[in-house]
Each structure stands twice: as C-alpha cells, then as structure tokens.
Enzyme design. Sequence first.
Site, mmCIF file in Angstrom:
data_model
loop_
_atom_site.group_PDB
_atom_site.id
_atom_site.type_symbol
_atom_site.label_atom_id
_atom_site.label_comp_id
_atom_site.label_asym_id
_atom_site.label_seq_id
_atom_site.Cartn_x
_atom_site.Cartn_y
_atom_site.Cartn_z
ATOM 1 N N LYS A 44 1.157 -0.919 -0.102
ATOM 2 C CA LYS A 44 0.095 -0.023 0.042
ATOM 3 C C LYS A 44 0.973 1.522 0.364
ATOM 4 C CE LYS A 44 -3.379 -2.789 -0.153
ATOM 5 N NZ LYS A 44 -2.964 -3.341 0.243
ATOM 6 N N TYR A 256 -12.491 -13.364 2.163
ATOM 7 C CA TYR A 256 -11.946 -12.637 3.084
ATOM 8 C C TYR A 256 -11.648 -12.665 4.303
ATOM 9 C CZ TYR A 256 -9.805 -7.971 3.747
ATOM 10 O OH TYR A 256 -9.184 -7.322 4.369
ATOM 11 N N TYR A 282 -3.434 -12.665 2.282
ATOM 12 C CA TYR A 282 -3.545 -12.091 0.949
ATOM 13 C C TYR A 282 -2.720 -13.194 0.699
ATOM 14 C CZ TYR A 282 -5.909 -7.886 2.254
ATOM 15 O OH TYR A 282 -6.840 -7.223 2.218
#
Length: 332
Positions: A44, A256, A282
Amino acid sequence: MVKRVRIANLPTKIEKLDRLSSELGKNIYIKRDDQTGVEVSGNKIRKLEFSIGEALSKDCDYLITCGGIQSNHARATAAVAAKLGLGSYLVLKGDGEGEIEGNLFLDKMLGAKIKFITAEEYKNHREEIMNEIKNSLEKEGHKAYIIPEGASNGIGSLGYVNTMDEILGQEEELGIEFDAIVVTVGSGGTYAGLYYGNHVNDNSAIIYGFNICDTKEYFQNIVINLLVEIATYTGKKIIIQKDEINIIDGYPGLGYALSRPEEIEFIHYFAKLEGIILDPVYTGKAMYGLVNEIKKGRFDKHQNILFIHTGGLFGWNREQRGLLKLEIILVK
Ligand SMILES: *Cc1c(COP(=O)(O)O)cnc(C)c1O
C-alpha cells in the site's frame, strides 16, 4: 506531472527461493515488498506515495480512507499521516468490540481517528460516510483528502506501474528474465499497475493474479477500468481484452480474511522452508495457490517466476494463530 512523496524503502530486494525452487523444478523468486518499511510496510505504501502526493499538492491536512478491521492499507495510511504530520480518519468494517490487536492496535497507536460501520454500511454507503467525515472536518477548518479502499484507483496504481520499471532494472542487474510475475489481488490496483507497466514496456512476462475474495470475472472488470484510469495520468492508453487479464480463481477459501487449516499449515511449511513469513489474508493464499497450480501444470511454460510479497504480517489474529499447531520441543 503527478507528484510523488518518497516514503518507501526502495528498491525492494529480489531473492531466490532456493529450496522451494528445487522442490518444484522451477526458479522461483520473491520480491520483498513486505520490506518497504516497518509501520508503513507492504504494497500500500507504493500506492500511497502517489495518492498522498496528490493530497499534499491540494494542501490537504487530513487523510480519510476505509477498509476491513485489519486493513493493512488503513494502517499504512495512519502511519504515513503520522510521519508527515497529517491527521488520519479511518472508516473500518466491524464493531470494534473484539480484541485490539494487529493493524487495529497500530491504527490506534499511530493516532488515527476511527469510525466503525457495519458490513452493510460498508458495502453500500462507505463513499457517503467518508464524504460526511470530510465535510465535518472541513467545518473544523481542515482540508481532507479521501483515498478509496486499498488506494486502488488510477493514481494509487501508478505505484505499481513504477514497480514494473524497478523489476525490469533488477532483471538486468541479476541477469534473469522473469516469464511470470505473480501477485495477490485484493482490490486490484497492484495487479493493474504491474499489468500496465509490463504492457507499455513491451515486456513479455505474463502477470498472474490470485484473487483472495470475489471472482475472476469481478476483478477482470475492475482491472480493465483501472487500466483506463491509469492512462488518464500517463497519457498512454492501452487496449486489451478482458480475457488477457490473468486472474487465477479458486483460492479465496472460506472468504476474505478467513483461513482454512491447510492454508495456515502451508504458511508454516513455507516459513520453515525459506525463513519468510507470509500473511494469512493475502500472500499466504496466493503462494499456496501458486504452489498448487505449479504442481497441476498451469505454469509448465514458465521457468523463471517472480512472486511479489505484498506484506500484511500485522494481519495475523488470534483465530488464525490458533489454527497453527506449533509443537514445542523441550531440550533437556
Ligand atoms: C492490499 C493487499 C494486497 C492486495 O493488493 P490490491 O492492490 O488491493 O489488489 C495484497 N497483499 C497485502 C498484504 C495487502 O495488504
């Protein structure tokens, strides 16, 4: 010209996974984007360098963003804000009543203001809610900048267009050409940036994404839209078909941020094998997917494979740790 604030520790290293490579009969490398920083670690931060560049050029003093309760992106935003002397306001999906750990703990430590909203509000009204916060901050005399989920818009994705240039430079230094570059797909910006960079450089690598939520079709559409948005900043459109977006579906597992025992066991196996820790949300799912797909033959045409470790270590929570059966061996 798009402004960029330089915060990440770049370039990140590329290392060979020696033992996994010999087990699978491939040359598998890993790019350590988990080491872009500590508080600001992960993928990010590369996107935020561009988003925040735009925020600063608009004289904003507050960053607003959103994500899951253990969002790496929200934590990275809080960290960068603190580093640059800006305020941060996070809109997180959850009730905030569970244990304060991992990313949520760091969000608080870094001074972020937090608003918890329900899953339904998150799905249907998060833009509205962020806009309301923006308006109320403006009444207090602040100027706020809204970053979308995962900083996955055109400007954020520029971080990974640049990463592709970084990878091409490293290929020359290392004397390797990667035929496949593999990344996790959560909101699509990392994949879209790499895809765009690979395409405009006429590089022959194939970019593969393992989605960890939603579906292949969903992300093919997201990526196509992001490619158009990226071009509005670079001035260079690319024309591709949806089926050229290589998303490999089949590894979201329970969904998720939910883990299956076999995923956690795989992460444990990988950690012992290579000395590298993956995250459960992830990279653990994507690397698990990659190893499975190599075994099934999907990567038969590829010899040199680069996996991008996009970070996420703070995402480990009590439940996922609980799935890991650690034997403690006492030595007398
Ligand atoms: C957000 C995130 C991803 C996914 O990147 P997107 O650009 O959102 O697709 C992958 N790994 C980690 C650790 C992340 O935090």
